[in-house]
Design an enzyme around this catalytic site. Structure first.
Site, short mmCIF file in Angstrom:
data_model
loop_
_atom_site.label_atom_id
_atom_site.label_comp_id
_atom_site.label_asym_id
_atom_site.label_seq_id
_atom_site.Cartn_x
_atom_site.Cartn_y
_atom_site.Cartn_z
N ASN A 584 1.16 -1.06 -0.09
CA ASN A 584 -0.16 0.29 0.41
C ASN A 584 0.43 1.15 -0.10
OD1 ASN A 584 -2.31 -1.34 -0.18
ND2 ASN A 584 -3.38 -1.10 2.23
N LEU A 600 -0.16 4.94 10.69
CA LEU A 600 -0.75 4.02 11.64
C LEU A 600 -1.11 3.41 10.23
CD1 LEU A 600 -3.19 3.51 13.46
CD2 LEU A 600 -4.50 4.40 11.83
N PRO A 601 -0.04 1.88 10.42
CA PRO A 601 0.14 0.99 8.75
C PRO A 601 -1.31 0.67 9.02
CG PRO A 601 1.11 1.15 9.94
CD PRO A 601 0.66 1.87 11.17
N HIS A 602 -1.97 -0.59 7.99
CA HIS A 602 -3.02 -0.90 8.69
C HIS A 602 -3.88 -1.75 6.13
CE1 HIS A 602 -4.93 2.96 6.55
NE2 HIS A 602 -5.47 2.17 6.26
N ALA A 603 -4.16 -2.36 6.25
CA ALA A 603 -4.49 -3.24 4.99
C ALA A 603 -6.24 -3.51 5.16
CB ALA A 603 -3.74 -4.18 4.39
#
Length: 685
Positions: A584, A600-603
């Site tokens: 991402n 704020l890492p997320h997927a």
């Protein structure tokens, strides 16, 4: 029975169209009402049945069409009818005919020639000519009149050719190919049509019938100009590039055959010019797409478009390679059309906008990749063609685009600032479309009928939709607010005891209304308590074993992998989820940096989330997520969400924690797990 002129015109429009034609389109082209269109369609159907044909096919909202097998027979039957001398052309058609008559003239042409051909009053024609003069300004052309030379056009030959293409496209869409050939361009069109079809063997490409019909008419007009020495001039470097293409071989064959058949001499520049049309023509298949540098560029462009489309639409194409291949077959000619200024009219544009609005909007968001390569904006007709590809692929894979919300941005003045805000919103909220950017003054009179919420940088008077006030450059708190609130927009409204009571009263007799109200309140309160319990608090997710401290890391990828390690070790996520977070950032840039020093890492949940969780990593020396110092991150908080709702309570509490400057100071300076846990506990209520 006998068909009148307008019915013949409608039938020719349907015969020449490769797609459905709506009643609105017919009414607009003929300048009549929809009621009149339906009346004429009934007369056409009666005539078709009398001639032994089936009625016109009709699909609601898409329009009318004729079966391909019946088209040729019906066209042949129409040609046997008594010629209609007085044909009721619309204003747009008359202007197109006036233009083509001047462009293809072989003698001086005057107003009387137009009167004889078009059979309308002198004042009507003078008004048409006046409008045509204004329209030709966009082609850098000037219509002039001389008492001996009659009407003639001043301007560059390439611009004149563009105007010719424009007018031919108008007439093909309304009058139809058969009528154009039989009444205006004579028998030589049959020979030109055969030459074009024979040329397909030279390029290994099969063109659509629409393309062959259009090229036949173009070349018929160009040929008249060649006879009078009217030629285009091509740039030497451009010619060299064009000569290396398969389309050049086909163009060379066509020009050579026309020279032999009609005994005229045509300059080499015209071969290159025709090549640009062949490159920009729609095809039914292309099994031998070359590997030129332009094709390599187009392939990368298509990959970028699909990446963005998937992000904005929140979908994942299963057969992506096949989609890329099919899109390349379409985008290759589209690229050349845009590059050489060849406008291809799309009869379905309005239908796509109306019936597939979300897909059209999503496509419009990703065509900037095309614009960056061709150096100009992409028109709605081309966008609609690309949208049809995406829409068809979504249908094929059985994937639906999530319901999209519509927002407007209200700014006091600065357009630049509002554009920055729009870009941030689109990255943060992929299922939200910013449909307008307006000023405060415009907001007061703006219709909010189709708007789900308003985002503003200044205080606004409350109206019928939610209003969210944010800073021009979104802070962490702003982002969290929008994430939380926009998700809540899709939630069902809270149950109302009063509303329930009114429904119950309609269908039964209430013995003890007071007791019923009390029990309903207790039941709803109990449901709400259960709902709150289902959504964990911040302290439930950010636990002691999920908090880490390090001095430094190698790079941002290592930072994400290390920050997610506790979630991986405790079964919250898989390695696929970590890779998705890294991908991402690779694709979208440092969008996860939600505030100075905080990421704020997320997927997406389907990329490997097993159960909800959060983890915390403090990097003493920080880590750059781009070349800019503003993207240096000291604290990473990894979010693993299982859906769009369950994590919202914890996220809301985190937002409040991060919006306090003192809390931020503590997070950036502490090396104590206990201090972090104390902060988390303070906001978990």
């Amino acid at each position: 029975m006998i068909l009148d002129a307008r019915c013949v015109q409608i039938l020719n429009m349907l015969l020449s169209s490769s797609t459905h034609v709506t009643a609105d389109k017919l009414a607009q082209s003929l300048q009549i009402s929809k009621r009149t269109v339906y009346y004429d369609i009934q007369k056409i159907n009666d005539w078709l049945q009398c001639q032994g044909f089936s009625k016109l096919k009709h699909v609601r909202t898409i329009g009318f069409y004729v079966d391909d097998q019946a088209k040729k027979k019906i066209a042949q039957k129409l040609q046997t009818l008594q010629p209609i001398r007085h044909y009721e052309y619309s204003s747009e058609e008359r202007k197109a005919w006036i233009g083509l008559l001047i462009f293809s003239r072989n003698h001086a042409i005057f107003l009387r020639d137009f009167l004889e051909r078009l059979q309308v009053s002198r004042s009507t024609l003078l008004n048409d000519i006046k409008e045509l003069k204004a329209e030709w300004q966009s082609f850098q052309l000037k219509l002039e009149f001389h008492r001996k030379q009659g009407y003639f056009i001043k301007g560059e030959e390439t611009q004149k050719r563009k105007a010719i293409v424009h007018h031919v496209a108008q007439l093909l869409a309304t009058v139809g190919y058969e009528r154009l050939c039989s009444e205006w361009f004579g028998g030589h069109t049959l020979r030109i049509n055969d030459i074009i079809r024979q040329s397909e063997s030279f390029s290994s490409i099969r063109y659509t019938d629409d393309v062959i019909h259009a090229l036949t008419i173009y070349l018929s007009i160009f040929m008249k100009r060649w006879i009078h020495g009217k030629y285009v001039q091509m740039d030497a470097q451009e010619k060299e590039v064009l000569q290396s293409t398969r389309e050049y071989k086909a163009a060379h064959y066509i020009i050579t055959q026309i020279e032999n058949a009609f005994r005229i001499s045509i300059p080499e520049d015209e071969i290159s010019y025709l090549t640009t049309y062949l490159l920009g023509s729609r095809v039914t298949d292309d099994k031998q797409i070359d590997q030129s540098s332009e094709i390599v560029t187009l392939k990368q462009m298509i990959k970028n478009m699909i990446d963005d489309f998937q992000t904005y639409a929140c979908v994942q194409f299963k057969h992506r390679e096949e989609l890329e291949k099919n899109l390349l077959i379409h985008m290759k000619p589209a690229y050349y059309r845009l590059k050489y200024g060849l406008h291809l009219q799309n009869e379905l544009t309005q239908s796509v906008k109306a019936n597939y609005h979300d897909i059209f909007t999503l496509t419009k968001k990703v065509v900037h990749h095309v614009e960056n390569i061709v150096g100009q904006s992409v028109n709605d007709d081309e966008i609609a063609y690309i949208a049809m590809h995406f829409g068809g692929w979504l249908d094929r894979e059985g994937v639906s685009v999530p319901t999209r919300k519509k927002a407007i941005i209200v700014c006091e003045s600065g357009v630049g600032t509002s554009r920055i805000l729009q870009k941030q919103m689109e990255e943060l909220l992929p299922t939200v479309d910013v449909i307008d950017i307006i000023s405060v003054r415009e907001y007061r009179a703006y219709s909010l009928e189709h708007v789900d919420f308003v985002v503003t940088t200044i205080p606004l008077q409350s109206r019928d939709v939610p209003i969210y006030m944010v800073r021009p450059i979104l802070t962490a708190a702003d982002k969290m607010l929008l994430l939380r609130e926009t998700n809540q927009l899709s939630e069902t409204h809270a149950l109302s005891v009063e509303a329930l009571l009114e429904i119950v009263k309609k269908h039964t007799t209430i013995i003890n209304e007071k007791a019923l109200i009390q029990e309903l309140h207790e039941y709803i309160s109990q449901s709400k308590r259960k709902e709150v319990f289902k959504k964990p608090m911040l302290k439930d997710l950010l636990t002691k074993r999920h908090i880490q401290f390090v001095e430094e890391v190698g790079d941002w990828k290592e930072a994400i992998i290390l920050a997610a390690k506790p979630l991986l070790a405790n079964g919250h996520i898989t390695n696929e989820y970590i890779q998705a977070m890294v991908d991402n950032v690779m694709t979208l840039g440092p969008y996860i940096v939600i505030s100075p020093g905080i990421a704020l890492p997320h997927a997406r949940p389907e990329h490997g989330v097993k159960k909800i969780g959060m983890s915390f990593l403090k990097i003493k020396n920080g880590c750059l997520f781009s070349e800019k110092e503003e993207h240096r991150v000291y604290v990473l908080i990894v979010l693993a969400a299982i859906d769009n709702e369950t994590h919202l309570k914890a996220l809301s509490q985190l937002t409040k924690l991060l919006s306090d400057k003192e809390n931020m100071r503590v997070l950036f300076s502490t090396n104590s797990v206990e201090e972090v846990l104390t902060l988390i506990e303070a906001y978990s209520h």
